[in-house]
Scaffold this active site. Structure first.
Site, mmCIF file in Angstrom:
data_model
loop_
_atom_site.group_PDB
_atom_site.id
_atom_site.type_symbol
_atom_site.label_atom_id
_atom_site.label_comp_id
_atom_site.label_asym_id
_atom_site.label_seq_id
_atom_site.Cartn_x
_atom_site.Cartn_y
_atom_site.Cartn_z
ATOM 1 N N GLY A 31 -45.220 -1.584 0.055
ATOM 2 C CA GLY A 31 -45.916 -0.295 0.079
ATOM 3 C C GLY A 31 -45.763 0.455 -1.232
ATOM 4 O O GLY A 31 -45.457 -0.155 -2.266
ATOM 5 N N HIS A 34 -50.019 0.593 -5.799
ATOM 6 C CA HIS A 34 -50.675 1.016 -7.032
ATOM 7 C C HIS A 34 -51.706 -0.049 -7.383
ATOM 8 O O HIS A 34 -51.882 -1.026 -6.626
ATOM 9 C CB HIS A 34 -49.638 1.216 -8.144
ATOM 10 C CG HIS A 34 -48.690 0.068 -8.281
ATOM 11 N ND1 HIS A 34 -49.095 -1.181 -8.707
ATOM 12 C CD2 HIS A 34 -47.361 -0.049 -8.006
ATOM 13 C CE1 HIS A 34 -48.067 -2.002 -8.716
ATOM 14 N NE2 HIS A 34 -46.991 -1.348 -8.288
ATOM 15 N N GLY A 36 -51.637 -2.449 -9.379
ATOM 16 C CA GLY A 36 -51.082 -3.806 -9.472
ATOM 17 C C GLY A 36 -51.209 -4.504 -8.121
ATOM 18 O O GLY A 36 -51.692 -5.644 -8.030
ATOM 19 N N HIS A 37 -50.793 -3.810 -7.066
ATOM 20 C CA HIS A 37 -50.938 -4.379 -5.717
ATOM 21 C C HIS A 37 -52.422 -4.590 -5.379
ATOM 22 O O HIS A 37 -52.802 -5.620 -4.821
ATOM 23 C CB HIS A 37 -50.363 -3.419 -4.664
ATOM 24 C CG HIS A 37 -48.901 -3.149 -4.780
ATOM 25 N ND1 HIS A 37 -48.401 -1.928 -5.161
ATOM 26 C CD2 HIS A 37 -47.820 -3.941 -4.553
ATOM 27 C CE1 HIS A 37 -47.081 -1.964 -5.156
ATOM 28 N NE2 HIS A 37 -46.696 -3.180 -4.802
ATOM 29 N N GLN A 61 -33.177 -7.035 1.278
ATOM 30 C CA GLN A 61 -33.200 -7.405 -0.147
ATOM 31 C C GLN A 61 -32.652 -6.307 -1.040
ATOM 32 O O GLN A 61 -32.666 -6.430 -2.256
ATOM 33 C CB GLN A 61 -34.596 -7.848 -0.586
ATOM 34 C CG GLN A 61 -35.629 -6.748 -0.648
ATOM 35 C CD GLN A 61 -37.016 -7.323 -0.888
ATOM 36 O OE1 GLN A 61 -37.568 -8.007 -0.031
ATOM 37 N NE2 GLN A 61 -37.583 -7.072 -2.048
ATOM 38 N N GLY A 162 -47.410 -11.292 -7.546
ATOM 39 C CA GLY A 162 -47.585 -10.821 -8.920
ATOM 40 C C GLY A 162 -46.607 -11.505 -9.871
ATOM 41 O O GLY A 162 -45.449 -11.755 -9.513
ATOM 42 N N SER A 200 -45.469 -0.151 -11.377
ATOM 43 C CA SER A 200 -44.397 -0.410 -10.421
ATOM 44 C C SER A 200 -44.294 0.777 -9.478
ATOM 45 O O SER A 200 -44.499 1.920 -9.899
ATOM 46 C CB SER A 200 -43.068 -0.582 -11.165
ATOM 47 O OG SER A 200 -41.987 -0.482 -10.261
ATOM 48 N N SER A 201 -43.948 0.489 -8.237
ATOM 49 C CA SER A 201 -43.757 1.580 -7.264
ATOM 50 C C SER A 201 -42.650 2.503 -7.741
ATOM 51 O O SER A 201 -42.632 3.689 -7.422
ATOM 52 C CB SER A 201 -43.367 0.991 -5.907
ATOM 53 O OG SER A 201 -44.313 0.026 -5.518
ATOM 54 N N ARG A 202 -41.711 1.955 -8.505
ATOM 55 C CA ARG A 202 -40.571 2.761 -8.951
ATOM 56 C C ARG A 202 -40.941 3.736 -10.064
ATOM 57 O O ARG A 202 -40.180 4.658 -10.349
ATOM 58 C CB ARG A 202 -39.440 1.853 -9.442
ATOM 59 C CG ARG A 202 -38.824 1.037 -8.323
ATOM 60 C CD ARG A 202 -37.938 -0.060 -8.885
ATOM 61 N NE ARG A 202 -37.647 -1.054 -7.873
ATOM 62 C CZ ARG A 202 -36.575 -1.050 -7.091
ATOM 63 N NH1 ARG A 202 -35.686 -0.113 -7.227
ATOM 64 N NH2 ARG A 202 -36.387 -1.977 -6.185
HETATM 65 P P1 AMP Z 1 -43.613 -4.980 -4.177
HETATM 66 O O1 AMP Z 1 -44.342 -4.040 -3.272
HETATM 67 O O2 AMP Z 1 -43.001 -4.337 -5.345
HETATM 68 O O3 AMP Z 1 -42.683 -5.887 -3.407
HETATM 69 O O4 AMP Z 1 -44.729 -5.944 -4.789
HETATM 70 C C1 AMP Z 1 -45.612 -6.645 -3.965
HETATM 71 C C2 AMP Z 1 -46.366 -7.635 -4.818
HETATM 72 O O5 AMP Z 1 -47.081 -6.936 -5.834
HETATM 73 C C3 AMP Z 1 -45.428 -8.608 -5.548
HETATM 74 O O6 AMP Z 1 -46.009 -9.915 -5.502
HETATM 75 C C4 AMP Z 1 -45.384 -8.059 -6.943
HETATM 76 O O7 AMP Z 1 -45.118 -9.021 -7.923
HETATM 77 C C5 AMP Z 1 -46.812 -7.511 -7.084
HETATM 78 N N1 AMP Z 1 -46.868 -6.509 -8.145
HETATM 79 C C6 AMP Z 1 -46.073 -5.419 -8.296
HETATM 80 N N2 AMP Z 1 -46.384 -4.767 -9.427
HETATM 81 C C7 AMP Z 1 -47.402 -5.445 -10.003
HETATM 82 C C8 AMP Z 1 -48.158 -5.278 -11.197
HETATM 83 N N3 AMP Z 1 -47.932 -4.276 -12.043
HETATM 84 N N4 AMP Z 1 -49.129 -6.171 -11.485
HETATM 85 C C9 AMP Z 1 -49.365 -7.213 -10.637
HETATM 86 N N5 AMP Z 1 -48.690 -7.435 -9.504
HETATM 87 C C10 AMP Z 1 -47.719 -6.564 -9.182
#
Ligand code: AMP
Length: 296
Positions: A31, A34, A36-37, A61, A162, A200-202
């Site tokens: 969740g 952004h 990227g997701h 995790q 990603g 990044s979500s962060r």
């Molecule tokens: P997360 O919600 O951070 O666990 O990410 C979920 C998926 O989104 C993972 O496969 C990440 O690698 C991908 N992801 C996160 N940030 C990016 C980004 N900036 N560009 C592409 N994929 C991303």
């Protein structure tokens, strides 16, 4: 867009899709979505008839409870973005839907006695002995646990990850191979802000001042890529260390130049056919990672 919180109702719907010959694509997320997701969702829709996005902040995790508590949760905005992206199904299970009490207790015990090796679903060999695992012991164990569960529930044709989480991607590929899960894994490019910062979500947790320093992280990686043909591996790492020393707000956790398949550090570019530069920093309280493929 359909939203499910229970595995049983999700699977009833998925069976319906599968019986109608639909190709299923899966995008697991935590969740705080952004672009990227959203790029993963868009990529999925190019190949598949149906895209399932899971939203689950996976407690196993996180090895730091404060990090888990502070992880951004933006449900309404996530749903809005997924609707716009034409996502077909959202799966947002509760913790008790995904874990037994026993599994959660075991993770707690691992945190307390640092017995990370216990209860490991599978052995990733050298892949989880480096970089992120050193900084976040047990992280990949928890990640593998939830990805395995999700892949077994959704049984997608293709799952999209990603490249941003480069080590995670390598471990997911290993997991799928070792467990013989019938799913194809597709890697998607990193989506960046205009100033180069990897989305990044962060990032939302950065103060205005910290956000202004954040592009230095990707700048270092781009510099490594630019100079890779004329400098040694050690010289490149030292450049990054020196550059980041100029910014006291940034604490470098690691900068590594590794073989893209084995994730082992290289000392000479002649040692590998595919190399990637990976970095992790703390910017204030926020931990950020990024990477750039140097050549493949
Ligand atoms: P997360 O919600 O951070 O666990 O990410 C979920 C998926 O989104 C993972 O496969 C990440 O690698 C991908 N992801 C996160 N940030 C990016 C980004 N900036 N560009 C592409 N994929 C991303």
């Amino acid at each position: 867009m359909l939203i499910f919180t229970s595995t049983a109702s999700l699977q009833t719907q998925l069976n319906n899709f599968k019986q109608n010959g639909k190709k299923i694509g899966f995008v697991p997320t935590m969740g705080a979505l952004h672009q990227g997701h959203i790029s993963l969702i868009t990529n999925t829709l190019k190949d598949c008839d149906v895209v399932i996005c899971s939203i689950f902040v996976n407690p196993t995790q996180f090895n730091d409870i404060r990090d888990l508590e502070k992880y951004p949760r933006t449900w309404n905005e996530d749903i809005r973005l997924l609707e716009i992206a034409k996502c077909t199904v959202v799966f947002a299970p509760t913790i008790s839907e995904m874990y037994t009490e026993q599994e959660l207790a075991l993770k707690q015990q691992h945190i307390e006695d640092k017995s990370w090796a216990l209860g490991k679903p599978i052995d990733f060999g050298i892949l989880d002995k480096v970089m992120e695992e050193i900084q976040r012991p047990g992280h990949f164990n928890g990640m593998a646990q939830i990805v395995t569960k999700l892949l077994r529930i959704v049984e997608p044709d293709i799952a999209y990850f990603g490249q941003k989480d480069f080590q995670q991607l390598a471990i997911v590929r290993s997991l799928v191979k070792q467990l013989s899960l019938p799913v194809e894994i597709i890697a998607c490019d990193i989506v960046r802000e205009k100033d180069g910062l990897a989305m990044s979500s962060r990032n939302t947790r950065l103060s205005v001042k910290e956000r202004a320093f954040a592009p230095a992280i990707s700048k270092c990686l781009f510099k490594i890529k630019e100079l890779a043909s004329i400098k040694t591996v050690i010289a490149l790492k030292n450049i990054v260390i020196d550059d980041l020393k100029q910014i006291p707000e940034i604490t470098l956790e690691y900068v590594e130049i590794v073989d893209a398949l084995t994730l082992q550090s290289i000392t000479d570019f002649k040692q590998t056919k595919s190399a990637v530069a990976c970095i992790a920093v703390k910017l204030g309280e926020v931990r950020l990672i990024d990477n750039v493929i140097l050549y493949s």
